[in-house]
Design an enzyme around this catalytic site. Structure first.
Site, PDB file in Angstrom:
ATOM      1  N   LYS A 183     -18.289  -6.909   8.324  1.00  0.00           N
ATOM      2  CA  LYS A 183     -17.335  -7.409   9.438  1.00  0.00           C
ATOM      3  C   LYS A 183     -16.575  -6.403   9.920  1.00  0.00           C
ATOM      4  O   LYS A 183     -16.081  -5.188   9.306  1.00  0.00           O
ATOM      5  CB  LYS A 183     -16.340  -8.500   8.894  1.00  0.00           C
ATOM      6  CG  LYS A 183     -15.788  -8.151   7.589  1.00  0.00           C
ATOM      7  CD  LYS A 183     -14.900  -9.141   6.997  1.00  0.00           C
ATOM      8  CE  LYS A 183     -14.319  -8.811   5.599  1.00  0.00           C
ATOM      9  NZ  LYS A 183     -13.023  -9.187   5.138  1.00  0.00           N
ATOM     10  N   HIS A 195       1.006  -1.143   0.093  1.00  0.00           N
ATOM     11  CA  HIS A 195      -0.074   0.147  -0.081  1.00  0.00           C
ATOM     12  C   HIS A 195       0.642   1.445  -0.097  1.00  0.00           C
ATOM     13  O   HIS A 195       0.603   2.156  -0.745  1.00  0.00           O
ATOM     14  CB  HIS A 195      -0.923   0.152   1.181  1.00  0.00           C
ATOM     15  CG  HIS A 195      -1.820  -1.150   1.206  1.00  0.00           C
ATOM     16  ND1 HIS A 195      -2.140  -1.876   2.413  1.00  0.00           N
ATOM     17  CD2 HIS A 195      -2.728  -1.462   0.225  1.00  0.00           C
ATOM     18  CE1 HIS A 195      -3.273  -2.649   2.126  1.00  0.00           C
ATOM     19  NE2 HIS A 195      -3.475  -2.443   0.916  1.00  0.00           N
ATOM     20  N   SER A 221      -2.816  -7.589   2.844  1.00  0.00           N
ATOM     21  CA  SER A 221      -3.293  -7.664   4.349  1.00  0.00           C
ATOM     22  C   SER A 221      -3.969  -9.029   4.977  1.00  0.00           C
ATOM     23  O   SER A 221      -3.570  -9.328   6.156  1.00  0.00           O
ATOM     24  CB  SER A 221      -4.457  -6.651   4.286  1.00  0.00           C
ATOM     25  OG  SER A 221      -4.147  -5.284   3.902  1.00  0.00           O
ATOM     26  N   ARG A 261      -2.224  -6.406  -8.280  1.00  0.00           N
ATOM     27  CA  ARG A 261      -1.077  -7.096  -8.187  1.00  0.00           C
ATOM     28  C   ARG A 261      -1.169  -8.377  -9.208  1.00  0.00           C
ATOM     29  O   ARG A 261      -0.194  -8.807  -9.929  1.00  0.00           O
ATOM     30  CB  ARG A 261      -1.264  -7.800  -6.596  1.00  0.00           C
ATOM     31  CG  ARG A 261      -0.553  -7.129  -5.722  1.00  0.00           C
ATOM     32  CD  ARG A 261      -1.004  -7.363  -4.283  1.00  0.00           C
ATOM     33  NE  ARG A 261      -2.615  -7.275  -4.253  1.00  0.00           N
ATOM     34  CZ  ARG A 261      -3.378  -7.401  -3.145  1.00  0.00           C
ATOM     35  NH1 ARG A 261      -2.821  -7.773  -2.015  1.00  0.00           N
ATOM     36  NH2 ARG A 261      -4.663  -7.263  -3.208  1.00  0.00           N
TER      37      ARG A 261
HETATM   38  P1  ADP Z   1      -9.741  -3.523  -0.545  1.00  0.00           P
HETATM   39  O1  ADP Z   1     -10.449  -4.238   0.847  1.00  0.00           O
HETATM   40  O2  ADP Z   1     -10.823  -2.287  -1.253  1.00  0.00           O
HETATM   41  O3  ADP Z   1      -9.386  -4.585  -1.510  1.00  0.00           O
HETATM   42  P2  ADP Z   1      -7.098  -3.241   0.369  1.00  0.00           P
HETATM   43  O4  ADP Z   1      -6.946  -2.723   1.617  1.00  0.00           O
HETATM   44  O5  ADP Z   1      -6.935  -4.886   0.390  1.00  0.00           O
HETATM   45  O6  ADP Z   1      -8.640  -2.821  -0.023  1.00  0.00           O
HETATM   46  O7  ADP Z   1      -6.312  -2.606  -0.931  1.00  0.00           O
HETATM   47  C1  ADP Z   1      -6.506  -1.492  -1.138  1.00  0.00           C
HETATM   48  C2  ADP Z   1      -5.725  -1.256  -2.465  1.00  0.00           C
HETATM   49  O8  ADP Z   1      -4.412  -1.624  -2.409  1.00  0.00           O
HETATM   50  C3  ADP Z   1      -6.272  -2.395  -3.498  1.00  0.00           C
HETATM   51  O9  ADP Z   1      -6.461  -1.603  -4.939  1.00  0.00           O
HETATM   52  C4  ADP Z   1      -5.440  -3.310  -3.743  1.00  0.00           C
HETATM   53  O10 ADP Z   1      -5.348  -4.021  -4.896  1.00  0.00           O
HETATM   54  C5  ADP Z   1      -3.979  -2.511  -3.467  1.00  0.00           C
HETATM   55  N1  ADP Z   1      -2.967  -3.572  -3.006  1.00  0.00           N
HETATM   56  C6  ADP Z   1      -2.933  -4.121  -1.787  1.00  0.00           C
HETATM   57  N2  ADP Z   1      -1.764  -4.730  -1.586  1.00  0.00           N
HETATM   58  C7  ADP Z   1      -0.779  -4.459  -2.681  1.00  0.00           C
HETATM   59  C8  ADP Z   1       0.184  -4.747  -3.271  1.00  0.00           C
HETATM   60  N3  ADP Z   1       1.154  -5.553  -2.725  1.00  0.00           N
HETATM   61  N4  ADP Z   1       0.654  -4.238  -4.287  1.00  0.00           N
HETATM   62  C9  ADP Z   1       0.140  -3.260  -4.834  1.00  0.00           C
HETATM   63  N5  ADP Z   1      -1.172  -2.858  -4.713  1.00  0.00           N
HETATM   64  C10 ADP Z   1      -1.665  -3.556  -3.543  1.00  0.00           C
END
Ligand code: ADP
Length: 157
Positions: free
Chosen positions: A41, A17, A128, A90
């Site tokens: 949740k 992120h 995450s 990703r």
């Molecule tokens: P959501 O619950 O909306 O999917 P996330 O917190 O999982 O939100 O992720 C927010 C954004 O960050 C999403 O667009 C996700 O694809 C991107 N993201 C998460 N991990 C990575 C990573 N390792 N590299 C690039 N982008 C990422």
């Protein structure tokens, strides 16, 4: 001023992120990291703590702000006169999801454009959910989080 919103759960916020935010600052003058409440949740780290820790992480970066939000991302963006949604990509699985979200969001508001940045190859495996899983089994998760990010919880366990 070009403003973007980076919406997500960020439960927790990872190096992946942080990379998207850092590179997004080359495109945008200001980025709002918007931590979404998930109606279904509660999540792992309380939303208030996710916001607090991120504000602390970026406290010396005036071009970044951190907010919690409820509801639709496009509504939140429109209210703040933000015209870009920043997302990260990703894998092909992310692609399907991001394409669907971008389509829906464009239908909801054609003035808000989704901008997707590809992940750095060495960060592609960070998610995450993997970090939560590692923490659940007592693994040290600090290598997966930005160096100066600390949550005020015993989240390692
Ligand atoms: P959501 O619950 O909306 O999917 P996330 O917190 O999982 O939100 O992720 C927010 C954004 O960050 C999403 O667009 C996700 O694809 C991107 N993201 C998460 N991990 C990575 C990573 N390792 N590299 C690039 N982008 C990422």
């Amino acid at each position: 001023m070009k403003k973007a919103i980076f919406p997500g759960s960020f439960d927790p916020f990872t190096r992946g992120h942080a990379d998207i935010v850092g590179r997004g600052l080359r495109l945008f003058d200001h980025i709002t990291i918007a931590v979404g409440y998930n109606g279904q949740k509660q999540g792992w780290i309380p939303v208030e703590e996710r916001v607090r820790a991120l504000r602390e992480l970026y406290r010396d970066e005036p071009r970044i702000s951190v907010e919690a939000y409820n509801g639709l991302t496009v509504d939140y963006a429109r209210q703040r006169d933000i015209h870009f949604i920043l997302r990260g990509l990703r894998t092909h699985k992310d692609y399907e999801y991001e394409l669907g979200m971008a389509d829906v969001n464009r239908q909801l508001d054609a003035d808000i454009e989704t901008v997707v940045l590809f992940t750095e190859a060495d960060l592609a495996n960070i998610s995450s959910s993997v970090v939560r899983e590692l923490a659940h089994f007592g693994h040290d998760i600090r290598p997966w989080l930005p160096e100066n990010l600390t949550y005020s919880l015993e989240i390692e366990n």
